[in-house]
Scaffold this motif. Structure first.
Motif, mmCIF file in Angstrom:
data_model
loop_
_atom_site.group_PDB
_atom_site.id
_atom_site.type_symbol
_atom_site.label_atom_id
_atom_site.label_comp_id
_atom_site.label_asym_id
_atom_site.label_seq_id
_atom_site.Cartn_x
_atom_site.Cartn_y
_atom_site.Cartn_z
ATOM 1 N N ILE A 158 91.278 73.705 11.560
ATOM 2 C CA ILE A 158 91.266 75.157 11.741
ATOM 3 C C ILE A 158 89.843 75.625 12.023
ATOM 4 C CG2 ILE A 158 93.265 75.504 10.225
ATOM 5 C CD1 ILE A 158 91.295 76.326 8.012
ATOM 6 N N PRO A 159 89.681 76.800 12.617
ATOM 7 C CA PRO A 159 88.332 77.354 12.798
ATOM 8 C C PRO A 159 87.718 77.685 11.444
ATOM 9 C CG PRO A 159 89.936 78.452 14.225
ATOM 10 C CD PRO A 159 90.716 77.638 13.256
ATOM 11 N N ARG A 160 86.445 77.405 11.307
ATOM 12 C CA ARG A 160 85.722 77.695 10.069
ATOM 13 C C ARG A 160 84.342 78.226 10.428
ATOM 14 N NH1 ARG A 160 87.091 72.177 9.635
ATOM 15 N NH2 ARG A 160 89.152 71.845 8.696
ATOM 16 N N SER A 161 83.580 78.598 9.422
ATOM 17 C CA SER A 161 82.260 79.174 9.666
ATOM 18 C C SER A 161 81.226 78.595 8.729
ATOM 19 C CB SER A 161 82.314 80.700 9.481
ATOM 20 O OG SER A 161 81.018 81.259 9.481
ATOM 21 N N GLY A 162 79.997 78.505 9.210
ATOM 22 C CA GLY A 162 78.886 78.101 8.351
ATOM 23 C C GLY A 162 78.551 79.143 7.307
ATOM 24 N N ASP A 163 79.128 80.344 7.448
ATOM 25 C CA ASP A 163 78.924 81.394 6.454
ATOM 26 C C ASP A 163 79.901 81.282 5.287
ATOM 27 O OD1 ASP A 163 76.810 82.588 7.804
ATOM 28 O OD2 ASP A 163 78.142 83.804 9.041
ATOM 29 N N ASP A 164 80.833 80.320 5.357
ATOM 30 C CA ASP A 164 81.704 80.079 4.209
ATOM 31 C C ASP A 164 80.852 79.707 3.004
ATOM 32 O OD1 ASP A 164 83.876 80.574 5.783
ATOM 33 O OD2 ASP A 164 84.483 78.478 6.001
ATOM 34 N N HIS A 165 81.324 80.063 1.819
ATOM 35 C CA HIS A 165 80.522 79.862 0.613
ATOM 36 C C HIS A 165 80.612 78.422 0.092
ATOM 37 C CE1 HIS A 165 80.400 84.354 0.155
ATOM 38 N NE2 HIS A 165 79.174 84.029 -0.176
ATOM 39 N N TRP A 166 79.509 77.999 -0.512
ATOM 40 C CA TRP A 166 79.401 76.721 -1.205
ATOM 41 C C TRP A 166 78.946 77.019 -2.626
ATOM 42 C CZ3 TRP A 166 80.497 71.722 -1.291
ATOM 43 C CH2 TRP A 166 79.748 70.868 -2.105
ATOM 44 N N LEU A 167 79.559 76.369 -3.601
ATOM 45 C CA LEU A 167 79.296 76.658 -5.004
ATOM 46 C C LEU A 167 78.914 75.380 -5.737
ATOM 47 C CD1 LEU A 167 79.392 78.841 -7.250
ATOM 48 C CD2 LEU A 167 81.833 78.331 -7.522
#
Length: 545
Positions: A158-167
């Motif tokens: 699926i399309p994703r973004s580098g702005d997705d969060h990492w915890l």
């Protein structure tokens, strides 16, 4: 910097690496194609359970391919992984499930007993890795076996973004684990440092460039084979793994669930490891002893494949470095960094650098700041705090007050200042003095002294207590409790009572190794603990009990 979700990045690497081996764990060898396909099946399972963008997925497992597959699956559905210390007891699990709002969990079967005692009302999906040794299921059938979760169809990309969060949760300086919230662009930059920098390769700026770089790195004569004994539940283990995987390399995990230096040496030889990650003297000292013993017995380990041996966050001594260089001609790298950011400083030693020193060099952009936010003058003897440039994307999860204290604006630039104390010598080299807070680093684990004190203070017959870290050759520091008994209370707690009380509520590594009894705990008029006195009292009675 590439603006891509790290799952998309690893999918791109997997497409190029194909049948090359990505992970080795005992007799298990997981190729890149298998890793990606299995993670996609797990992602399909999570998606079918309603886990998606922005959700939190806890992972309480031991090192191995399943851990990496769970991480990758979580990122594939654009959720955030929550690293859970597999030593936590029910109370600590309740806290981290509450703080993280995790709705799904991957858990090793051996840890389900404590999980059954924890409170996790938001936890709707549990995936169990392995089987229960006694045949009993503490969760009463709530958990889905890992193999069953793999049984469905792979989730399409699926399309994703580098702005997705990492915890990434860290012990930090406040006792309870703190979630360091950033974005996948930050994760990518960390992995680049741990992979491409080591390989001296140019950083790709887009997926097409990544494909071309991966093809070149796959044919590199010293393709990265990284031996990673630190647990993936900590930042060092996961970021080291991601760095190697980003280059299309192979990650090797020991099978022992506690540190085994003999296994580590054997794996380095068997798999011709190029990079080895250690946790300061805690790992390095037993390894050197193992190498020396084998050499004396006429069966030396061939470590000629090693290019780099490094420690992150927990420094290791010059004496041990010198001894290690007798058995391998590698670059020994000591890096000061934190889950909140960095790196702050680096020390590099080889056989050709001559005398091994315990000082560091500041990384580009890093500074040592005094209490007024000014740069410490080299040679002045002034003690300051390490600071490094930080992205505006990094902050503590749901804690603006703590974020404001750690991430500060200085002269128009945002810096991370987690509390590491240091001073600068005349030549500009840095001498690290340790954390200014009351965090004790023992064997690579962070222990908040006040958390342990609160448990001990509740013991019948305890009037007062101070918990400190005492220097230890093996662990770096060991936990020591300086305890005053309550006169006439009818209870007379001994050292074992104190230790058992801590072990009943907290992880085993938080249990004090030394318990020193005094007539009165020394404090200032304002009630603040006299830590210098407490450390001296503990040091005068080592291994007391």
């Amino acid at each position: 910097m590439m603006n891509e979700n790290f799952a998309t990045v690893l999918e791109t690497v997997a497409d190029e690496a194909g049948d090359r081996v990505a992970i080795i764990h005992g007799d298990t060898r997981r190729t890149w194609a298998e890793l990606d396909e299995r993670a996609s099946r797990l992602a399909g399972f999570l998606s079918g359970r309603g886990v998606g963008h922005g959700d939190r997925v806890a992972i309480a497992m031991y090192n191995g391919p399943e851990y990496v597959e769970a991480l990758l699956a979580t990122m594939k559905v654009r959720a955030m992984p929550v690293n859970v210390n597999h030593r936590y007891r029910a109370r600590e699990l309740t806290e981290i499930f509450g703080d993280s709002s995790a709705s799904a969990l991957f858990v090793d079967a051996s840890l389900t007993g404590e999980l059954a005692r924890a409170e996790a009302p938001l936890l709707k999906t549990i995936v169990r890795v392995g089987e229960h040794g006694d045949g009993e299921d503490p969760l009463g059938g709530r958990a889905v076996p890992f193999a069953e979760a793999l049984g469905g169809e792979p989730m399409p990309r699926i399309p994703r973004s580098g702005d997705d969060h990492w915890l990434m949760f860290t012990g930090g300086t406040t006792g309870r684990p703190k979630g360091v919230l950033s974005r996948h662009t930050t994760l990518f930059s960390i992995a680049i440092s741990n992979g491409y920098r080591v390989m001296e390769a140019e950083t790709p700026s887009d997926l097409e460039g990544l494909r071309a770089s991966t093809r070149r790195l796959l044919e590199h004569p010293r393709r990265m084979i990284s031996l990673v004994p630190p647990p993936l539940m900590h930042a060092t283990g996961v970021y080291t793994s991601f760095g190697a995987l980003l280059t299309g390399g192979t990650v090797v995990y020991p099978t022992s669930r506690s540190y085994d230096p003999e296994e580590l040496a054997e794996l380095a030889v068997r798999h011709r490891a190029t990079d080895l990650c250690l946790v300061g003297d805690v790992f390095a000292r037993p390894l050197v002893a193992t190498l020396g013993r084998a050499a004396r017995e006429g069966r030396p380990y061939d470590l000629s494949s090693l290019r780099r041996v490094f420690s992150v966050g927990v420094t290791w001594s010059a004496e041990v470095k010198e001894r290690l260089l007798a058995y391998c001609d590698a670059i020994l790298e000591d890096v000061i960094a934190a889950s909140e950011g960095g790196p702050f400083a680096r020390s590099v030693t080889t056989r050709r650098t001559g005398r091994v020193r315990s000082t560091f060099e500041l990384m580009p952009g890093a500074r040592v700041l005094d209490d007024e936010g000014r740069d410490v003058e080299p040679g002045s003897g002034t003690v300051g705090k390490l600071a490094a440039p930080s992205s505006t994307e990094v902050e503590y999860l749901d804690d603006p007050e703590k974020s404001a204290a750690t991430f500060v604006d200085i002269d128009g630039t945002r810096y991370v200042v987690p509390g590491d104390m240091a001073t600068l010598q005349k030549d500009g080299s840095l001498v690290l003095l340790g954390r200014g807070s009351r965090v004790i680093n023992t064997g690579g684990e962070k222990v908040f002294a006040e958390e342990v004190e609160q448990v001990i203070a509740r013991c019948p017959g305890v009037a007062d207590v101070i918990v400190v870290g005492v220097p230890d050759e093996h662990w770096g520091h060991r936990i020591a409790a300086v305890v005053a008994r309550e006169p006439g209370a009818g209870e007379d707690p001994d050292a074992e009572t104190i230790r058992n009380a801590v072990a009943a509520e907290l992880a085993g590594y938080k249990k004090p190794r030394d318990v020193v009894f005094v007539e009165q705990v020394r404090r200032s008029p304002s009630g603040k603990a006299d830590l210098t006195w407490a450390r001296d009292a503990a040091a005068r009675a080592p291994q007391a009990g």
